[in-house]
Motif scaffolding. Structure first.
Motif, mmCIF file in Angstrom:
data_model
loop_
_atom_site.group_PDB
_atom_site.id
_atom_site.type_symbol
_atom_site.label_atom_id
_atom_site.label_comp_id
_atom_site.label_asym_id
_atom_site.label_seq_id
_atom_site.Cartn_x
_atom_site.Cartn_y
_atom_site.Cartn_z
ATOM 1 N N PRO A 112 0.734 -1.436 0.001
ATOM 2 C CA PRO A 112 -0.014 0.007 0.092
ATOM 3 C C PRO A 112 0.959 1.385 -0.163
ATOM 4 C CG PRO A 112 -0.874 -1.692 1.436
ATOM 5 C CD PRO A 112 0.381 -2.217 1.244
ATOM 6 N N ALA A 115 1.673 2.110 -3.561
ATOM 7 C CA ALA A 115 0.617 2.466 -4.164
ATOM 8 C C ALA A 115 0.269 4.027 -3.864
ATOM 9 C CB ALA A 115 -0.635 1.534 -4.099
ATOM 10 N N ARG A 116 0.503 4.419 -2.722
ATOM 11 C CA ARG A 116 -0.065 5.592 -2.078
ATOM 12 C C ARG A 116 1.087 6.658 -2.684
ATOM 13 N NH1 ARG A 116 -0.583 3.091 3.267
ATOM 14 N NH2 ARG A 116 -2.567 2.237 3.254
ATOM 15 N N LEU A 119 0.082 7.137 -6.321
ATOM 16 C CA LEU A 119 -0.982 8.285 -6.410
ATOM 17 C C LEU A 119 -0.595 9.483 -6.168
ATOM 18 C CD1 LEU A 119 -4.030 8.440 -6.918
ATOM 19 C CD2 LEU A 119 -4.218 8.007 -4.206
ATOM 20 N N ARG A 289 -6.853 5.840 -7.711
ATOM 21 C CA ARG A 289 -7.660 5.461 -6.303
ATOM 22 C C ARG A 289 -8.257 4.398 -6.381
ATOM 23 N NH1 ARG A 289 -7.654 10.789 -8.301
ATOM 24 N NH2 ARG A 289 -7.148 12.243 -6.562
ATOM 25 N N LEU A 292 -5.242 1.583 -5.936
ATOM 26 C CA LEU A 292 -4.911 1.688 -4.320
ATOM 27 C C LEU A 292 -5.777 1.116 -3.613
ATOM 28 C CD1 LEU A 292 -3.235 2.626 -1.754
ATOM 29 C CD2 LEU A 292 -4.467 4.939 -2.326
ATOM 30 N N THR A 295 -5.308 -2.791 -3.915
ATOM 31 C CA THR A 295 -3.982 -3.147 -3.050
ATOM 32 C C THR A 295 -4.288 -3.109 -1.445
ATOM 33 O OG1 THR A 295 -2.533 -2.335 -4.829
ATOM 34 C CG2 THR A 295 -1.817 -2.313 -2.618
ATOM 35 N N GLU A 296 -4.779 -2.239 -1.111
ATOM 36 C CA GLU A 296 -5.059 -1.941 0.349
ATOM 37 C C GLU A 296 -5.820 -3.065 0.900
ATOM 38 O OE1 GLU A 296 -5.050 2.910 1.401
ATOM 39 O OE2 GLU A 296 -6.847 1.744 0.620
#
Length: 309
Positions: A112, A115-116, A119, A289, A292, A295-296
């Protein structure tokens, strides 16, 4: 941000110059051919971790190979990525910081935090993540129809792949990241890409191990509904297949077994979606978004799995 203005494939605007990152089977069979054939795109070049493979693919696609990804970024408006997820996240962030729009594959990352970071880097560019079922001509309208309905009680998704089944032969079996991360990360995103838009975001997820790399997921959703998903890459060949079902106040709805004309056509529709997002500035539902969030959820499921035997 130094990018060209573009629009849909029926417009007279200049085509979007796209660079392809990756040279593996998915890039060879889907990304590359779809980009080369798309009337709204100019495939400006290919970069890969293996220069000889990049050169061969570039020749096949009628474009040029680049030895340095940043040199490719400097020549394009957008990048399409067909790389392992954690390599994708790093390179896509570099491209986004250079002002390049993003057409990514799922999952966008397996961590995560990565991914953040991606983003954040992509705050000023358009992004689309290629979840196959969300762009296939038969399943995309079916998913939209179910998302408009109300009163769903439960959902079920099964994605039983066979690429690692005994005796199976698949071009994707040699993929190190698939071998390491298994079905949860390879086909788990597909299951979530259908369940979430219909039932709402996941408020909780529980995971359990099944045979080999099989994982079972139980989810609660913001709508109040629950869902179950089973994903595998090691199912016996005769047991393989994909099924999605929703049940609720209006009865039961089964996803079409035939998804459309195949992944190349679906990827072309993802290219259309990116062109529209670039032109209008309106985010696509399958943007970073959403990538992400997938993924979370998968990372939370992975943390809850007991150690394999």
């Amino acid at each position: 941000m130094a990018t060209r203005t573009t629009t849909s494939k029926n417009s007279q605007a200049a085509p979007l110059r796209v660079g392809l990152l990756g040279t593996g089977p998915w890039a060879q069979r889907v990304h590359g051919p779809a980009l080369a054939a798309h009337p709204g795109v100019e495939l400006a070049g290919v970069w890969g971790r293996r220069p000889e493979a990049a050169g061969k693919l570039a020749e096949t696609l009628g474009t040029r190979a680049y030895a340095d990804p940043d040199a490719l970024f400097a020549e394009v408006d957008a990048v399409a990525v067909a790389l392992p997820p954690d390599i994708q996240a790093e390179l896509a962030a570099r491209a986004a910081r250079a002002g390049r729009h993003l057409l990514l594959d799922k999952p966008v990352a397996t961590a995560p935090e990565a991914a953040r970071t991606l983003l954040e880097a992509a705050a000023d560019v358009a992004s689309v993540v290629f979840f196959t079922l969300r762009f296939s001509t038969a399943t995309e309208p079916w998913i939209a129809q179910q998302a408009e309905a109300e009163g769903w009680f439960t959902g079920r998704a099964e994605w039983l792949g066979t690429i690692y089944a005994p005796g199976a032969q698949s071009a994707y079996a040699a993929s190190p990241w698939r071998h390491e991360k298994g079905a949860l990360w390879d086909v788990g995103p597909h299951a979530l890409s259908v369940l979430l838009p219909v039932l709402g975001d996941a408020t909780s997820v529980t995971a359990a191990r099944g045979p080999r790399d099989t994982v079972h997921l139980l989810l609660r959703h913001t709508s109040g509904a629950s869902s179950a998903a089973t994903v595998s890459l090691t199912a016996p060949e005769r047991a393989g297949g994909v099924a999605v079902e929703f049940r609720g106040e209006t009865g039961a709805a089964m996803m079409p077994e035939v998804w459309g004309e195949g992944p190349v056509v679906a990827y072309g529709r993802a290219v259309d979606a990116l062109l529209t997002a670039v032109r209008t500035g309106t985010p696509h539902p399958c943007d970073l978004r959403f990538g992400l969030r997938v993924t979370e959820i998968l990372a939370e499921a992975e943390r809850g799995l007991p150690a394999s035997a």
